[in-house]
Scaffold this active site. Structure first.
Site, PDB file in Angstrom:
ATOM      1  N   HIS A   1       2.245  24.263  -5.439  1.00  0.00           N
ATOM      2  CA  HIS A   1       3.392  23.771  -6.218  1.00  0.00           C
ATOM      3  C   HIS A   1       4.363  22.981  -5.324  1.00  0.00           C
ATOM      4  CE1 HIS A   1       2.047  26.433  -9.466  1.00  0.00           C
ATOM      5  NE2 HIS A   1       1.908  27.348  -8.527  1.00  0.00           N
TER       6      HIS A   1
ATOM      7  N   SER B   1      11.119  -3.852   6.523  1.00  0.00           N
ATOM      8  CA  SER B   1      11.918  -4.319   5.397  1.00  0.00           C
ATOM      9  C   SER B   1      12.514  -5.683   5.728  1.00  0.00           C
ATOM     10  CB  SER B   1      13.045  -3.322   5.112  1.00  0.00           C
ATOM     11  OG  SER B   1      14.042  -3.890   4.284  1.00  0.00           O
TER      12      SER B   1
ATOM     13  N   LYS C   1      13.560   0.056   9.029  1.00  0.00           N
ATOM     14  CA  LYS C   1      12.520   0.636   8.181  1.00  0.00           C
ATOM     15  C   LYS C   1      11.115   0.534   8.774  1.00  0.00           C
ATOM     16  CE  LYS C   1      12.818   2.112   4.614  1.00  0.00           C
ATOM     17  NZ  LYS C   1      12.834   1.418   3.321  1.00  0.00           N
TER      18      LYS C   1
ATOM     19  N   GLU D   1       1.018   3.444  -0.170  1.00  0.00           N
ATOM     20  CA  GLU D   1       1.564   3.063  -1.467  1.00  0.00           C
ATOM     21  C   GLU D   1       0.626   2.125  -2.221  1.00  0.00           C
ATOM     22  OE1 GLU D   1       6.258   3.379  -0.100  1.00  0.00           O
ATOM     23  OE2 GLU D   1       5.349   1.424  -0.428  1.00  0.00           O
TER      24      GLU D   1
END
Length: 466
Positions: free
Chosen positions: A161, A282, A288, A295
């Site tokens: 979970h 970025s 970043k 992704e």
């Protein structure tokens, strides 16, 4: 005006198709990638025509040389379909006519249909595509195994979970992502056994009357045999849908790991550091380092599921036998295959170059009361019924939460205040290493079991395949 002689049909039509129909029917913009498979099929078909005495020795020789020459022209880009050609078959017939002449090349179409041709070409494409995917998956498994081998003994929080559950070895967690891909390799192997049969000779739907030998063609093309039913051969695409499913399943399994990698790379988790060459920055925030591969892999999974769903929807209402709807079977699998062949090399590289923060992982392994189950099971060894042991351990966790301490910080007095059964000896199970090594049953997280997993996986993915 009658249909153009360049088309593969039209004699019974007084005029050619309307422009809108021609545009809708055209498939060369995607089926041209099957051109070499079509030519291999034609080469095999020539042998069948020759064996049945529809081609002389000389005609066979001329046509085989023409097919070889056309194959070279297609490979070099010297021969391409015309804008008004309907499909790969029509374009290649024109190519043969240009090289060998209409009289001889005009004999090639005898005894075959675009229906059995395309069914064969798609199977051939998928079989080759499966081999490429298998090689990529083996490389990915090698990367996982190498990371597991390099981090033997490193503990981390195991989760259910997405909450702390029990400590496990990092290697055990990594290999949990290996076994689904092993099953996908097995799926491909089983699928290959069903797919490796040639539809050539099925004709439009009922076979051919010219006495051509489908087994000869199947052997020439490297198939294990011939399809059992001509109608099924030309009109069924369950094997295409199955292939699309396997590719979707591979991508889903990658997507699950992607979800973890994205979380692990955050400051809050700080489990991993992504290699510079497998992450991006970025355009506005200079600090970043983004997990773009994970992704994109996650996003591609949705795309491949869509391809599968669309294909299944196309197939669900088709009566026997061939229907033009089946033109829609190729783009989904082309796209899914191309997508996966983009994802797998990048994903493998990302996994192979991950740097794990071992101190952080081991620091968090016992947190969240992850050793509570060990306490309950120790109580069972002391003769306490598990129902009671569960309750006692729950009370102990609640006590720790109120006091703001972990289980390992409990004093003898505090243990006894919760239950008379919680003797000082219970502390011997309140260690991460003890918890992990105690789980040494088959498939458990103990070091011996992880090593056994690696032995089995290395039979599938030897060193150096990533």
């Amino acid at each position: 005006m009658a249909q153009s002689n360049d088309a593969l049909w039209g004699g019974r039509f007084a005029s050619g198709p309307d422009g809108a129909l021609a545009a809708l029917s055209k498939s060369t913009h995607f089926d041209w990638r099957l051109a070499q498979y079509d030519l291999k099929g034609t080469a095999a078909h020539l042998k069948a025509l020759h064996a049945a005495n529809y081609l002389s020795d000389e005609e066979l020789s001329v046509l085989e040389k023409a097919v070889e020459e056309l194959s070279k022209r297609v490979a070099s880009g010297a021969f391409v379909p015309k804008a008004d050609e309907e499909d790969v078959h029509a374009a290649l017939e024109r190519g043969l006519i240009e090289i060998a002449g209409a009289e001889i090349a005009g004999k090639v179409r005898a005894g075959r249909s675009r229906n059995d041709q395309i069914a064969t070409l798609v199977r051939s494409f998928m079989l080759d595509a499966a081999t490429e995917i298998e090689n990529q998956l083996i490389g990915y498994l090698d990367a996982l195994c190498s990371q597991a081998e390099n981090h033997l003994g490193v503990a981390m929080p195991g989760r259910t979970h997405f909450q702390h559950a029990q400590p496990v070895l990092l290697s055990h967690h990594l290999l949990a992502h290996a076994w689904p891909q092993v099953r996908n390799l097995q799926r491909l192997e089983n699928w290959r056994a069903r797919t490796n049969y040639s539809p050539y000779g099925a004709g439009a739907l009922a076979g051919n009357t010219l006495g051509l030998d489908p087994k000869l063609v199947a052997k020439e093309l490297g198939f294990a045999g011939v399809t059992e039913n001509s109608m099924d051969a030309t009109s069924s695409r369950d094997l295409v849908a199955e292939f699309a499913f396997i590719l979707s399943m591979i991508s889903i399994d990658l997507s699950r790991f992607s979800e973890e990698i994205i979380a692990w790379a955050t400051k809050e988790f700080s489990y991993i550091q992504l290699a510079d060459q497998f992450s991006t920055g970025s355009s506005i925030m200079p600090q970043k380092k983004n997990p773009d591969i994970a992704e994109l892999a996650r996003g591609k999974a949705g795309r491949m599921i869509g391809n599968l769903s669309g294909l299944l929807a196309t197939l669900k209402g088709l009566p026997l036998s061939y229907n033009r709807d089946l033109q829609e079977d190729k783009e989904p699998i082309f796209d899914s295959f191309d997508s996966l062949m983009l994802v797998l090399p990048a994903f493998t590289g990302m996994v192979a170059t991950l740097t794990f923060n071992k101190e952080r992982l081991e620091e968090l392994a016992p947190q969240g009361f992850s050793l509570a189950t060990d306490v309950a099971e120790w109580l069972v060894t002391q003769g306490v019924a598990f129902r009671d042991a569960h309750e006692i351990t729950g009370e102990l966790v609640r006590f720790c939460e109120v006091e703001g301490i972990e289980l390992s910080m409990l004093s003898d007095e505090q243990l006894a205040s919760v239950s008379k059964h919680l003797k000082p000896e219970v502390k011997k199970v309140l260690s991460v290493s003890g918890s992990i090594e105690a789980r040494n049953g088959a498939g458990g997280t103990a070091s011996s079991q992880v090593v056994e997993q690696l032995v089995q996986l290395r039979k599938i993915a030897p060193h150096g395949k990533s």
